[in-house]
Design a protein around this motif. Structure first.
Motif, PDB file in Angstrom:
ATOM      1  N   ALA A 196       0.827  -1.205   0.000  1.00  0.00           N
ATOM      2  CA  ALA A 196       0.000   0.000   0.000  1.00  0.00           C
ATOM      3  C   ALA A 196       0.865   1.260   0.000  1.00  0.00           C
ATOM      4  O   ALA A 196       0.551   2.246  -0.686  1.00  0.00           O
ATOM      5  CB  ALA A 196      -0.924  -0.006   1.217  1.00  0.00           C
ATOM      6  N   GLU A 197       1.955   1.233   0.748  1.00  0.00           N
ATOM      7  CA  GLU A 197       2.839   2.401   0.800  1.00  0.00           C
ATOM      8  C   GLU A 197       3.490   2.656  -0.554  1.00  0.00           C
ATOM      9  O   GLU A 197       3.622   3.805  -0.992  1.00  0.00           O
ATOM     10  CB  GLU A 197       3.915   2.193   1.865  1.00  0.00           C
ATOM     11  N   ARG A 198       3.896   1.585  -1.231  1.00  0.00           N
ATOM     12  CA  ARG A 198       4.516   1.746  -2.546  1.00  0.00           C
ATOM     13  C   ARG A 198       3.528   2.365  -3.538  1.00  0.00           C
ATOM     14  O   ARG A 198       3.896   3.226  -4.343  1.00  0.00           O
ATOM     15  CB  ARG A 198       5.017   0.391  -3.048  1.00  0.00           C
ATOM     16  N   LEU A 199       2.275   1.933  -3.481  1.00  0.00           N
ATOM     17  CA  LEU A 199       1.253   2.523  -4.340  1.00  0.00           C
ATOM     18  C   LEU A 199       1.097   4.017  -4.033  1.00  0.00           C
ATOM     19  O   LEU A 199       0.992   4.848  -4.946  1.00  0.00           O
ATOM     20  CB  LEU A 199      -0.089   1.822  -4.116  1.00  0.00           C
ATOM     21  N   HIS A 200       1.080   4.357  -2.764  1.00  0.00           N
ATOM     22  CA  HIS A 200       0.928   5.758  -2.360  1.00  0.00           C
ATOM     23  C   HIS A 200       2.100   6.595  -2.859  1.00  0.00           C
ATOM     24  O   HIS A 200       1.915   7.736  -3.306  1.00  0.00           O
ATOM     25  CB  HIS A 200       0.828   5.827  -0.837  1.00  0.00           C
ATOM     26  N   GLN A 201       3.294   6.025  -2.803  1.00  0.00           N
ATOM     27  CA  GLN A 201       4.468   6.755  -3.289  1.00  0.00           C
ATOM     28  C   GLN A 201       4.365   7.038  -4.784  1.00  0.00           C
ATOM     29  O   GLN A 201       4.760   8.114  -5.257  1.00  0.00           O
ATOM     30  CB  GLN A 201       5.741   5.961  -2.974  1.00  0.00           C
ATOM     31  N   LEU A 202       3.838   6.076  -5.526  1.00  0.00           N
ATOM     32  CA  LEU A 202       3.655   6.297  -6.964  1.00  0.00           C
ATOM     33  C   LEU A 202       2.639   7.402  -7.224  1.00  0.00           C
ATOM     34  O   LEU A 202       2.836   8.264  -8.081  1.00  0.00           O
ATOM     35  CB  LEU A 202       3.205   5.003  -7.633  1.00  0.00           C
ATOM     36  N   ARG A 203       1.549   7.392  -6.471  1.00  0.00           N
ATOM     37  CA  ARG A 203       0.511   8.403  -6.678  1.00  0.00           C
ATOM     38  C   ARG A 203       1.003   9.800  -6.318  1.00  0.00           C
ATOM     39  O   ARG A 203       0.541  10.784  -6.880  1.00  0.00           O
ATOM     40  CB  ARG A 203      -0.713   8.069  -5.826  1.00  0.00           C
ATOM     41  N   THR A 204       1.909   9.877  -5.344  1.00  0.00           N
ATOM     42  CA  THR A 204       2.346  11.190  -4.837  1.00  0.00           C
ATOM     43  C   THR A 204       3.743  11.564  -5.312  1.00  0.00           C
ATOM     44  O   THR A 204       4.349  12.495  -4.779  1.00  0.00           O
ATOM     45  CB  THR A 204       2.311  11.189  -3.299  1.00  0.00           C
ATOM     46  N   ALA A 205       4.254  10.879  -6.305  1.00  0.00           N
ATOM     47  CA  ALA A 205       5.616  11.145  -6.775  1.00  0.00           C
ATOM     48  C   ALA A 205       5.792  12.576  -7.246  1.00  0.00           C
ATOM     49  O   ALA A 205       6.853  13.188  -7.068  1.00  0.00           O
ATOM     50  CB  ALA A 205       5.984  10.178  -7.905  1.00  0.00           C
ATOM     51  N   ALA A 206       4.746  13.148  -7.814  1.00  0.00           N
ATOM     52  CA  ALA A 206       4.848  14.510  -8.341  1.00  0.00           C
ATOM     53  C   ALA A 206       5.125  15.527  -7.237  1.00  0.00           C
ATOM     54  O   ALA A 206       5.647  16.620  -7.502  1.00  0.00           O
ATOM     55  CB  ALA A 206       3.572  14.881  -9.077  1.00  0.00           C
ATOM     56  N   ALA A 207       4.817  15.178  -5.981  1.00  0.00           N
ATOM     57  CA  ALA A 207       5.021  16.113  -4.873  1.00  0.00           C
ATOM     58  C   ALA A 207       6.491  16.406  -4.632  1.00  0.00           C
ATOM     59  O   ALA A 207       6.837  17.425  -4.030  1.00  0.00           O
ATOM     60  CB  ALA A 207       4.389  15.557  -3.603  1.00  0.00           C
ATOM     61  N   VAL A 208       7.371  15.528  -5.078  1.00  0.00           N
ATOM     62  CA  VAL A 208       8.811  15.771  -4.925  1.00  0.00           C
ATOM     63  C   VAL A 208       9.449  16.036  -6.291  1.00  0.00           C
ATOM     64  O   VAL A 208      10.608  15.735  -6.521  1.00  0.00           O
ATOM     65  CB  VAL A 208       9.505  14.590  -4.196  1.00  0.00           C
ATOM     66  N   ALA A 209       8.651  16.586  -7.198  1.00  0.00           N
ATOM     67  CA  ALA A 209       9.109  17.019  -8.520  1.00  0.00           C
ATOM     68  C   ALA A 209       9.503  15.882  -9.435  1.00  0.00           C
ATOM     69  O   ALA A 209      10.338  16.054 -10.326  1.00  0.00           O
ATOM     70  CB  ALA A 209      10.267  18.008  -8.384  1.00  0.00           C
ATOM     71  N   ALA A 210       8.895  14.725  -9.237  1.00  0.00           N
ATOM     72  CA  ALA A 210       9.080  13.633 -10.188  1.00  0.00           C
ATOM     73  C   ALA A 210       8.168  13.867 -11.387  1.00  0.00           C
ATOM     74  O   ALA A 210       7.198  14.627 -11.298  1.00  0.00           O
ATOM     75  CB  ALA A 210       8.739  12.303  -9.526  1.00  0.00           C
ATOM     76  N   PRO A 211       8.457  13.248 -12.514  1.00  0.00           N
ATOM     77  CA  PRO A 211       7.556  13.397 -13.665  1.00  0.00           C
ATOM     78  C   PRO A 211       6.157  12.919 -13.312  1.00  0.00           C
ATOM     79  O   PRO A 211       5.986  11.959 -12.548  1.00  0.00           O
ATOM     80  CB  PRO A 211       8.195  12.491 -14.730  1.00  0.00           C
ATOM     81  N   GLU A 212       5.191  13.596 -13.837  1.00  0.00           N
ATOM     82  CA  GLU A 212       3.805  13.203 -13.587  1.00  0.00           C
ATOM     83  C   GLU A 212       3.562  11.803 -14.162  1.00  0.00           C
ATOM     84  O   GLU A 212       3.861  11.522 -15.321  1.00  0.00           O
ATOM     85  CB  GLU A 212       2.855  14.195 -14.255  1.00  0.00           C
ATOM     86  N   ILE A 213       3.063  10.909 -13.313  1.00  0.00           N
ATOM     87  CA  ILE A 213       2.761   9.555 -13.761  1.00  0.00           C
ATOM     88  C   ILE A 213       1.339   9.547 -14.317  1.00  0.00           C
ATOM     89  O   ILE A 213       0.407   9.949 -13.611  1.00  0.00           O
ATOM     90  CB  ILE A 213       2.882   8.544 -12.605  1.00  0.00           C
ATOM     91  N   PRO A 214       1.155   9.125 -15.558  1.00  0.00           N
ATOM     92  CA  PRO A 214      -0.188   9.143 -16.142  1.00  0.00           C
ATOM     93  C   PRO A 214      -1.178   8.361 -15.288  1.00  0.00           C
ATOM     94  O   PRO A 214      -0.893   7.235 -14.856  1.00  0.00           O
ATOM     95  CB  PRO A 214       0.009   8.479 -17.511  1.00  0.00           C
ATOM     96  N   ASN A 215      -2.317   8.975 -14.999  1.00  0.00           N
ATOM     97  CA  ASN A 215      -3.401   8.324 -14.255  1.00  0.00           C
ATOM     98  C   ASN A 215      -2.957   7.819 -12.885  1.00  0.00           C
ATOM     99  O   ASN A 215      -3.494   6.831 -12.371  1.00  0.00           O
ATOM    100  CB  ASN A 215      -3.984   7.168 -15.074  1.00  0.00           C
ATOM    101  N   ALA A 216      -1.979   8.483 -12.285  1.00  0.00           N
ATOM    102  CA  ALA A 216      -1.463   8.030 -10.990  1.00  0.00           C
ATOM    103  C   ALA A 216      -2.555   7.981  -9.936  1.00  0.00           C
ATOM    104  O   ALA A 216      -2.601   7.062  -9.111  1.00  0.00           O
ATOM    105  CB  ALA A 216      -0.326   8.944 -10.528  1.00  0.00           C
ATOM    106  N   ALA A 217      -3.441   8.956  -9.941  1.00  0.00           N
ATOM    107  CA  ALA A 217      -4.487   9.010  -8.926  1.00  0.00           C
ATOM    108  C   ALA A 217      -5.442   7.831  -9.014  1.00  0.00           C
ATOM    109  O   ALA A 217      -6.113   7.484  -8.043  1.00  0.00           O
ATOM    110  CB  ALA A 217      -5.260  10.320  -9.050  1.00  0.00           C
ATOM    111  N   GLN A 218      -5.506   7.198 -10.200  1.00  0.00           N
ATOM    112  CA  GLN A 218      -6.430   6.074 -10.382  1.00  0.00           C
ATOM    113  C   GLN A 218      -5.772   4.715 -10.151  1.00  0.00           C
ATOM    114  O   GLN A 218      -6.403   3.675 -10.325  1.00  0.00           O
ATOM    115  CB  GLN A 218      -7.025   6.096 -11.791  1.00  0.00           C
ATOM    116  N   LEU A 219      -4.509   4.724  -9.734  1.00  0.00           N
ATOM    117  CA  LEU A 219      -3.830   3.453  -9.498  1.00  0.00           C
ATOM    118  C   LEU A 219      -4.505   2.666  -8.388  1.00  0.00           C
ATOM    119  O   LEU A 219      -4.794   3.198  -7.318  1.00  0.00           O
ATOM    120  CB  LEU A 219      -2.370   3.692  -9.117  1.00  0.00           C
ATOM    121  N   THR A 220      -4.772   1.391  -8.620  1.00  0.00           N
ATOM    122  CA  THR A 220      -5.293   0.499  -7.588  1.00  0.00           C
ATOM    123  C   THR A 220      -4.429  -0.754  -7.562  1.00  0.00           C
ATOM    124  O   THR A 220      -3.628  -1.004  -8.463  1.00  0.00           O
ATOM    125  CB  THR A 220      -6.764   0.112  -7.847  1.00  0.00           C
TER     126      THR A 220
END
Length: 469
Positions: free
Chosen positions: A58-82
């Motif tokens: 669950a934490e790894r999924l959260h890190q992917l969704r919030t990667a943009a917060a530390v100036a990582a490239p925007e992950i397409p559809n990150a918010a919809q990751l399940t």
């Protein structure tokens, strides 16, 4: 057939039973270990190990969704990751399966422990009847018997609950399909960890708690801070709510009817988790035939050295009254081992109680909470520091939470409650300081590597305020 005699028999292969079996075997004792379910007890099979494994997913999924917060490239559809829940459960099962194999090998190959897989019940103070998995029975006796049978989920008396198809925590750990809306009865640490896990997996999650706050033994500010952090992730809370009815509709949805100060509410979800406490596995041990006493809840009564009222019979781990933590169960083993094998007696009640709630941010405590200090009318000074002032927090953008430390009149630490990243690891430093009876100034002036979370200990004591006389 005559009974088979051993020097020691251990009922249950939990975090006290397994190491005790091997320690006694190494000392030359003839040892039998009886396990009715899976080797490893609650921690390995449906407690710490599987839940923390899935929390890591669950934490790894959260890190992917919030990667943009530390100036990582925007992950397409990150918010919809399940989560691919079936794959996550398979990974968990693989890890736990290897642990169980390791325990079996340690008991039966590395150490000559007789493993009896079946149900044990007393027929006398030092005699047991074991009903094995194949249906056959075996009589065994020993002058020393250790009960380490743990607990199971306590199911509240709620109308319709038994027929609703609710889930226990054990069953939820094996679920292969993601719940659309998970309702959780109970706002203790078990319910909180599962709530964040499944919220990050992609479920809608609602916690129903009968009390006015989460984690009833913690200070108000700690509970409020944790609830706020979980609420930011979309977890819903219905506090001060007593469930009185559960039903399942034709479509399969579950309705939980609750009474609150604001009136009646009906909560509808796809799945219902019951996380309202534990009950001891003592009711089918035939304790009456041995004369072993229990309290009104079924927990086996023990003295400071974990001895029951019957000579030669001990109770270890969650089966006796007190806090239920793996690390305390393991220390029960050490208390008994030292008394029997090394001639050193130590009270199982006079020991520190560190513990963690593995949410994000995690919560950890050692020693007294502020509320406990007030209840004991103990004079203290308290300092509270937001995590956000720590350099490491600013670098990682993990700024939620705070540290709270209590100091006595002698400048020694009385306790600490930490809500924030790496809370358990910082708590361990404080526990060592308390064990060594260090004064707070020694932590305040200690050189910690920069930049680490531990550096916060240089600063947290700056604003100590006196409370009490």
């Amino acid at each position: 057939m005559p009974a088979t005699s051993f020097d020691a028999i251990i009922i249950g292969s939990g975090q006290a039973g397994n190491p005790l079996a091997t320690a006694l075997a190494e000392a030359g004792r003839r040892v039998a270990l009886i396990e009715e379910n899976r080797l490893g007890g609650s921690c390995i099979n449906y407690g710490c190990s599987p839940t923390k494994t899935l929390l890591a997913t669950a934490e790894r999924l959260h890190q992917l969704r919030t990667a943009a917060a530390v100036a990582a490239p925007e992950i397409p559809n990150a918010a919809q990751l399940t989560v691919d829940l079936a794959a996550a459960v398979a990974r968990k099962d693989d890890i736990i399966g290897k642990m169980r194999k390791g325990i079996r090998a340690n008991l039966t190959q590395k150490h000559d422990v007789t493993l009896l897989e079946g149900h044990a019940a007393f027929t006398g103070p030092h005699a047991l009847l074991v009903t094995l998995a194949n249906g056959s029975t075996k009589d065994v006796t020993a002058p020393l018997i250790f009960i380490n049978t743990g607990t199971r989920a306590a199911i509240p008396d709620i109308s319709g609950l038994a027929d609703s198809g609710y889930l226990s925590t054990t069953q939820l750990l094996d679920l292969k399909e993601l719940p659309e809306h998970l309702i959780i009865l109970g706002g203790g640490y078990i319910g909180l960890e599962f709530s964040q896990m499944f919220r990050r997996f992609g479920s809608r999650v609602t916690i129903v708690e009968a009390g006015p706050q989460l984690l009833e033994r913690e200070d108000d500010d700690v509970c409020q801070g944790l609830q706020a952090a979980l609420g930011q992730e979309g977890i819903e809370f219905v506090m001060g709510a007593r469930a009185h009815g559960v039903s399942r509709g034709p479509s399969g949805s579950i309705t939980v009817s609750v009474t609150t100060s604001a009136g009646e509410r009906r909560l509808r979800g796809s799945h219902l988790l019951v996380a309202t406490g534990r009950t001891p596995n003592s009711d089918k041990l035939g304790l009456g035939f041995a004369g072993v006493k229990t309290d009104d809840k079924g927990y086996i009564l023990v003295d400071n050295n974990l001895r029951t009222n019957v000579r030669g019979i001990y109770a270890l781990g969650d089966i006796h009254p007190g806090p239920q933590f793996t690390h305390l169960s393991y220390d029960d083993y050490r208390v008994v081992r030292d008394a029997l094998l090394h001639g050193r007696k130590r009270s199982a009640r006079q020991r520190p109680l560190p513990y963690c709630v593995f949410t994000d941010p995690p919560m950890a405590r050692i020693g007294l909470s502020e509320g406990q200090a007030q209840e004991q009318k103990m004079p203290y000074r308290v300092a509270t520091m937001p995590v956000s002032v720590i350099g490491r927090a600013q670098q990682t953008s993990e700024t939620r939470g705070f540290w709270k430390v209590l100091v006595g009149n002698d400048d020694r630490l009385l306790g600490a409650t930490l809500l924030g990243p790496e809370a358990g690891e910082i708590m361990a430093i404080i526990e060592v300081a308390m064990a060594g009876r260090l004064k707070y100034q020694q932590l305040q002036e200690m050189i910690f590597a920069h930049p680490t979370w531990a550096e916060g200990l240089n600063n947290v004591f700056r604003e100590l305020k006196r409370v009490g006389k």
